[in-house]
Design an enzyme around this catalytic site. Structure first.
Site, PDB file in Angstrom:
ATOM      1  N   LYS A 205       6.928   9.063  -3.477  1.00 25.18           N
ATOM      2  CA  LYS A 205       8.182   8.578  -2.877  1.00 25.18           C
ATOM      3  C   LYS A 205       8.101   7.061  -2.786  1.00 25.18           C
ATOM      4  O   LYS A 205       7.515   6.522  -1.856  1.00 25.18           O
ATOM      5  CB  LYS A 205       8.404   9.154  -1.479  1.00 25.18           C
ATOM      6  CG  LYS A 205       9.825   8.882  -0.990  1.00 25.18           C
ATOM      7  CD  LYS A 205       9.951   8.918   0.512  1.00 25.18           C
ATOM      8  CE  LYS A 205       9.861   7.555   1.146  1.00 25.18           C
ATOM      9  NZ  LYS A 205      10.803   6.534   0.650  1.00 25.18           N
ATOM     10  N   CYS A 312       0.930  -7.555   2.895  1.00 25.30           N
ATOM     11  CA  CYS A 312       0.161  -7.054   4.045  1.00 25.30           C
ATOM     12  C   CYS A 312      -1.041  -7.939   4.349  1.00 25.30           C
ATOM     13  O   CYS A 312      -1.462  -8.036   5.493  1.00 25.30           O
ATOM     14  CB  CYS A 312      -0.278  -5.628   3.778  1.00 25.30           C
ATOM     15  SG  CYS A 312      -1.210  -5.448   2.246  1.00 25.30           S
ATOM     16  N   GLU A 410       3.157  -8.436  13.835  1.00 27.97           N
ATOM     17  CA  GLU A 410       3.268  -8.759  12.418  1.00 27.97           C
ATOM     18  C   GLU A 410       4.704  -9.203  12.138  1.00 27.97           C
ATOM     19  O   GLU A 410       5.653  -8.491  12.453  1.00 27.97           O
ATOM     20  CB  GLU A 410       2.940  -7.515  11.578  1.00 27.97           C
ATOM     21  CG  GLU A 410       2.968  -7.768  10.086  1.00 27.97           C
ATOM     22  CD  GLU A 410       2.771  -6.492   9.258  1.00 27.97           C
ATOM     23  OE1 GLU A 410       3.386  -5.464   9.601  1.00 27.97           O
ATOM     24  OE2 GLU A 410       2.014  -6.541   8.273  1.00 27.97           O
TER      25      GLU A 410
END
Ligand code: NAD
Length: 541
Positions: A205, A312, A410
């Site tokens: 996905k 990330c 973050e």
């Protein structure tokens, strides 16, 4: 960073960053994402509904896509399961050859996927190219090394010579793979390559907004020799399609936010299937007093603003020794303010767009709140709607402190906060004082010192004198996060063996592991006890 002195484009009243001029005749979305291309790529999706994705460059619709229902996900798993046995029975060297052909095809046809990545993510072409490099390196590594990683391993048996032990690696079956939008080639098909080469089928996905890139790579992998049914793709809303994947998979590979990762982990735990979670970070860079300031400033630009910080392992916290801080901040700010922003399907821009409204909202909120509470803007801090609806300037803050959201949360955007330090031990503590533990960067002229500091950092990767690329690109070594940044690793032996179940086959020869040849229980127990002492004396392991 690119030298900007030859840039004609002036700064706009909205901000200071220049705009990268579009080259004459540059391709547009309509040239790249034609109805024929969409029809060709979406053949691979099991989906009975309709959805669409958009390009961040303009906000306009890019393609209409099939959307998968829970029944479609079940169907995709059934198809993958039916095909997996034959694929697993294919010799590992033949499976590995698919990866090596894929390697060549990706490099040859990179222009196609660079356009798609740019259109779907809004990133600069140079940053899209990082994905091509990363995928090729992974394909080469597992293409060359899969047979060694997966082949039978002999072990010393409990009674050496009489017990012959072999460790085998069986594929898990059908791996459910859920990936985010920020690195749509690398984190979709790139991360699935070791699953395929170890004999698994995959139901993937991708994020809807970046599905065309993953579908392009699926087509290429099939061209390289992967049986089509082994690689199923479903598309749809994360909270609908994601849990369905977890419900059917024999193993789950997830990359995304820590919040979603926790849900995925709970679903996998309830079914007792294994999971890898590659999650968020609040990564820090440490510039020690003996660092080469110019190199560190140039490295910080790459480390903080690649893919507009939507990476990330990007740096969001920058700790600089007080003795060099003024010089570092001046150089870093000058380079940051000179970065060219651009939206064309060509090299030349130093940074592209944010990917979606949600990212722009978070970036704006973090910066505005910090400034309102007293932080100082060193560079950026403004959106650039003159270039595209989701552009935001690369931003440097100083004076950030708790409880400003940008301090600990973050951001996942082009925003970095600078903190000055005088005591190295205290700086190490501050780097570690976060719930995350993904990546860190240390800058020093003294390699030994860099290594000593690295060993004290609680992060899955540490880069010395660079931001993130050396550790990520060195695919023989594991990459992943500690603490809230994840569970498990990609790359290296861990990155492939996780897609397998270990099976130990022990062949007992001549005498059983039990009293025999008329020996009574007591004599057998004494004999075995003596044997163990002898084995230790013989230094058996
Ligand atoms: P996200 O968690 O919102 O989505 C990631 C994927 O999960 C998407 O495909 C989404 O549709 C799907 N999803 C959403 N809800 C789900 C659910 N309930 N169950 C299962 N799947 C679901 O993350 P994002 O915003 O797309 O990606 C950004 C995040 O990913 C950042 O936090 C970033 O740090 C992290 N990330 C980590 C790595 C790494 O290697 N550690 C790499 C890239 C991105």
């Amino acid at each position: 960073m690119t030298d900007t002195t030859d840039t004609q484009a002036p700064a706009t009243p909205l901000g200071t960053n220049p705009v990268a001029p579009a080259p004459a005749g540059a391709r547009t979305a309509a040239d790249v994402v034609t109805p024929e291309v969409v029809a060709q790529l979406t053949r691979g999706v099991v989906g009975s509904g309709r959805t669409a994705n958009h390009t961040p460059f303009t906000g306009q619709r890019l393609a209409e896509l099939p959307e998968s229902t829970p029944e479609d996900v079940a169907e995709a798993f059934a198809r993958a399961r039916a095909a997996q046995g034959v694929w697993a029975a294919t010799p590992v060297r033949a499976r590995a050859a698919v990866l090596l052909r894929f390697h060549d095809l990706v490099l040859e046809r990179q222009a196609e996927v660079l356009d798609l990545i740019q259109l779907e993510t809004g990133k600069a072409r140079l940053h899209a190219h990082e994905e091509v490099l990363a995928v090729a390196v992974v394909a080469r590594h597992y293409g060359r090394r899969a047979a060694a990683y997966l082949g039978p391993k002999r072990h010393t048996g409990v009674v050496p010579a009489l017990t012959k032990v072999t460790e085998l690696r069986q594929p898990r079956g059908v791996v459910g793979h859920i990936s985010p939008w920020n690195y749509p080639l690398e984190l979709s098909v790139g991360d699935a390559l070791p699953a395929f080469v170890s004999g698994n089928a995959v139901v993937m996905k991708p994020d809807t907004e970046t599905a065309l890139t993953a579908l392009w790579a699926r087509d290429l992998l099939i061209e390289a020799g992967l049986p089509a049914e082994v690689f199923q793709v479903v598309i749809g809303d994360g909270p609908v399609v994601g849990p369905e994947i977890v419900r059917h998979a024999d193993y789950v590979s997830f990359t995304g936010s820590t919040r979603t990762g926790r849900e995925v982990a709970q679903g996998a735990a309830a079914r007792l299937v294994g999971v890898t979670l590659e999650l968020g970070g609040k990564n820090a860079m440490l510039v020690l007093r003996d660092a080469d300031v110019e190199k560190a400033a140039a490295g910080a630009v790459r480390a903080c603003f690649s893919s507009a910080g939507q990476l990330c392992i990007a740096i969001e916290r920058l700790y600089v020794h007080e003795s060099i801080a003024d010089e570092f901040v001046d150089r870093f700010a000058a380079r940051t303010k000179a970065m060219r922003l651009g939206n064309s399907l060509a090299y030349g821009a130093d940074m592209g767009s944010l990917v979606g409204e949600r990212q722009l909202e978070t970036v704006t909120r973090h910066v505005e709140e910090a400034v309102a509470k007293g932080a100082k803007l060193i560079a950026g801090g403004v959106a650039r709607p003159d270039i595209g609806p989701l552009f935001y300037e690369p931003t440097i803050l100083e004076g950030v402190q708790e409880p400003m959201a940008v301090c600990a949360e973050e951001t996942f955007g082009p925003v970095v906060s600078i903190y000055r330090f005088t005591d190295e031990d205290e700086a190490v503590e501050r780097v570690n004082a976060t719930a995350y533990g993904l990546n860190a960067s240390v800058w020093t002229r003294d390699g030994r010192r860099g290594h000593a500091i690295a060993a004290r950092l609680r992060t899955g990767t540490v880069n010395i004198n660079d931001g993130y690329a050396p550790a990520y690109g060195s695919v023989q070594a594991p990459m992943g996060g500690m603490k809230d940044s994840g569970i498990g690793r990609r790359h290296g032996s861990e990155g492939i063996l996780k897609y397998t179940e270990a099976q130990t086959v022990a062949h007992q020869r001549l005498i059983p592991l039990a009293p025999s040849f008329g020996m009574d229980d007591e004599k057998y127990a004494a004999f075995m006890s003596r044997s163990l002492k002898v084995m230790k004396a013989l230094r058996l392991r």
